[in-house]
Design a protein around this motif. Structure first.
Motif, short mmCIF file in Angstrom:
data_model
loop_
_atom_site.label_atom_id
_atom_site.label_comp_id
_atom_site.label_asym_id
_atom_site.label_seq_id
_atom_site.Cartn_x
_atom_site.Cartn_y
_atom_site.Cartn_z
N VAL A 149 -42.39 24.34 36.17
CA VAL A 149 -41.88 23.48 35.09
C VAL A 149 -40.43 23.06 35.31
N ASP A 150 -39.75 23.70 36.26
CA ASP A 150 -38.32 23.47 36.34
C ASP A 150 -37.83 23.28 37.78
N SER A 151 -37.81 24.36 38.57
CA SER A 151 -37.04 24.28 39.82
C SER A 151 -37.67 23.39 40.88
N ALA A 197 -39.79 29.92 28.59
CA ALA A 197 -38.54 29.58 27.90
C ALA A 197 -38.03 28.20 28.32
N GLU A 198 -38.24 27.85 29.60
CA GLU A 198 -37.75 26.54 30.07
C GLU A 198 -38.61 25.40 29.51
N ILE A 199 -39.85 25.70 29.16
CA ILE A 199 -40.70 24.67 28.53
C ILE A 199 -40.21 24.42 27.11
N GLY A 263 -28.79 26.19 26.27
CA GLY A 263 -29.04 27.63 26.29
C GLY A 263 -28.50 28.34 27.51
N HIS A 264 -27.98 27.58 28.47
CA HIS A 264 -27.58 28.18 29.74
C HIS A 264 -26.14 28.68 29.77
N THR A 265 -25.27 28.18 28.88
CA THR A 265 -23.89 28.68 28.90
C THR A 265 -23.89 30.15 28.46
N LEU A 281 -34.33 38.64 33.19
CA LEU A 281 -34.77 37.48 33.97
C LEU A 281 -34.06 36.24 33.45
N HIS A 282 -33.95 35.23 34.32
CA HIS A 282 -33.26 34.00 33.93
C HIS A 282 -33.86 33.42 32.64
N GLY A 283 -35.18 33.35 32.58
CA GLY A 283 -35.83 32.77 31.40
C GLY A 283 -35.57 33.59 30.14
N ALA A 285 -32.79 35.23 29.60
CA ALA A 285 -31.42 34.86 29.23
C ALA A 285 -31.42 33.49 28.55
N VAL A 286 -32.28 32.60 29.02
CA VAL A 286 -32.37 31.26 28.42
C VAL A 286 -32.91 31.36 26.99
N SER A 287 -33.90 32.21 26.79
CA SER A 287 -34.45 32.38 25.45
C SER A 287 -33.35 32.81 24.46
#
Ligand code: NAD
Ligand code: MG
Length: 382
Positions: A149-151, A197-199, A263-265, A281-283, A285-287
């Motif tokens: 979905v992202d990278s 989370a990225e979705i 959500g990334h800062t 996990l990155h996702g 952290a994004v959540s």
């Protein structure tokens, strides 16, 4: 492409998302069992019937055989380079090893590098492809939900340095992306959630109907329902394709690709604090970061409390971390702020945030006072 795909006689028709850039166009093909049809799907775009597949050792044992079989059926000669799984492979040392093997193999300008794996393999193999002989053709076959979905979409590739993440890299657009939802069946649930989370993020940035779709179908995506997963990937890729098509190289000072950092800062600061060792996990952290971006927006009088509650409820219902207390860690607000200040998105000494006026209405904002961020972190229990 449509006739090729019809000829596949797949149980269900793959979904296609075109990515249209200034001087480049490719399709993201999303569906079940694409690996075994790789030759049919890729033959129209490969300059030569020669490829080198880069994968990690986990994906090698789970999914590489299907891909090799699919390529062989179409007479495509494939060799393989295997890297260790995990973020630790995005290093200069591993890059040197992979490009060394590519050169030793005698790759030609028309030999395509295929990344089979998650975002780590995509970023490393993509950077190797971007730089070896000034650029080899490249194909992404993402096997994590995050990568699907992202990278894998958007052309960013790169590796980490001791100075920070993704600091050596290149834009290198793929010839094609094949997102095979069957590969997600072996992905641990925690990794599925992280990708999810990225979705949600995509919906919250600029596609309120995607967020509504998530509210109705998110559970099915996490439960492994193939059709829901394919639809989620299609919607998220379509959103990212539109953003990237508009700002291919993140040149716009506001909005454009920068919005993808919603959500990334906060998220990057939490990740930096925990050191990228799998604790967060990155996702995940994004959540956490998505909710904190909504809280910040509400505190600045930009967005309604009802939207904060709705986002929080959705993430919580699906078992995503949303409060710092959900993590088994204590954080210092000062340390988190220091990470944010070091974040590469900081320009002219001010924090750059992506905030929202509501669900699906994100914008970039450089007027968030440090004191407010500190207050929010303290209220979170820092
Ligand atoms: P990852 O590639 O490390 O994959 C996560 C884990 O899942 C790994 O252990 C991997 O071996 C395993 N795995 C992969 N596919 C599997 C499958 N089908 N079944 C079972 N296990 C499987 O991590 P990720 O979350 O996919 O990607 C994270 C990376 O992506 C980070 O390095 C990040 O910087 C990068 N990224 C890049 C972009 C970009 O635009 N280039 C965007 C977002 C993230
Ligand atoms: Mg991200």
């Amino acid at each position: 492409a449509a006739t090729v795909i019809n000829a596949l006689a797949l149980g269900r028709q793959p979904r296609l998302v075109p990515v249209t850039l200034d001087r480049w166009q490719y399709d993201v093909t999303i569906g079940e069992d694409l690996l075994r049809h790789a030759a049919v799907l890729l033959s129209p775009v490969l300059p030569q019937k020669r490829v080198v597949v880069v994968t990690d050792s986990t994906v090698e044992s789970l999914h590489l055989p299907h891909l090799l079989q699919g390529l062989a059926e179409g007479g495509i000669e494939a060799r393989t380079i295997v890297v260790p799984p995990g973020e630790g492979s995005k290093t200069l040392a591993e890059y040197e090893r992979v490009t060394g093997i590519l050169l030793e193999m005698g790759v030609e300008r028309g030999t395509t590098v295929i990344a089979l794996g998650g975002g780590v393999v995509g970023d490393l193999a993509g950077f190797a492809a971007a730089t070896t002989m000034r650029g080899l053709p490249f194909v992404q076959i993402p096997t994590t939900l995050l990568a699907q979905v992202d990278s894998s979409v958007g052309g960013k590739t790169g590796i980490n340095t001791p100075f920070g993440k993704n600091l050596l890299g290149a834009f290198h657009q793929p010839l094609a992306v094949l997102a095979d939802t069957a590969t997600l069946a072996t992905l641990p649930r925690r990794e599925i959630r992280a990708g999810y989370a990225e979705i949600v993020k995509a919906g919250l940035i600029g596609d309120p109907t995607l967020f509504e779709w998530c509210e109705a179908n998110g559970q099915a995506v996490l439960d492994g329902d193939a059709d829901s997963q394919a639809e989620a990937v299609r919607r998220a890729c379509a959103f990212k394709a539109a953003v990237v098509g508009d700002d291919e190289r993140e040149e716009r000072k506001s909005d454009g690709r920068a919005l993808l950092n919603l959500g990334h800062t906060f998220g990057h600061a939490l990740e930096a604090e925990l050191g990228y060792d799998g604790r967060l996990l990155h996702g995940e952290a994004v959540s956490l970061g998505l909710r904190l971006a909504f809280v910040t927006s509400e505190r600045m009088g930009l967005c309604d409390g009802a939207d904060v509650a709705r986002v929080t409820a959705h993430l919580e219902r699906l078992g995503m971390p949303v409060h710092l207390r959900d993590l088994d860690q204590t954080f210092s607000a000062e340390r988190l702020l220091a990470h944010m200040q070091r974040d590469k998105k900081m320009r002219d000494g001010r924090l750059s945030f992506v905030l929202v006026r509501g669900i699906g209405q994100a914008f970039t904002c450089r007027d968030v006072p440090d004191s407010l961020v500190r207050e929010i972190l303290l209220a979170e229990g820092c």
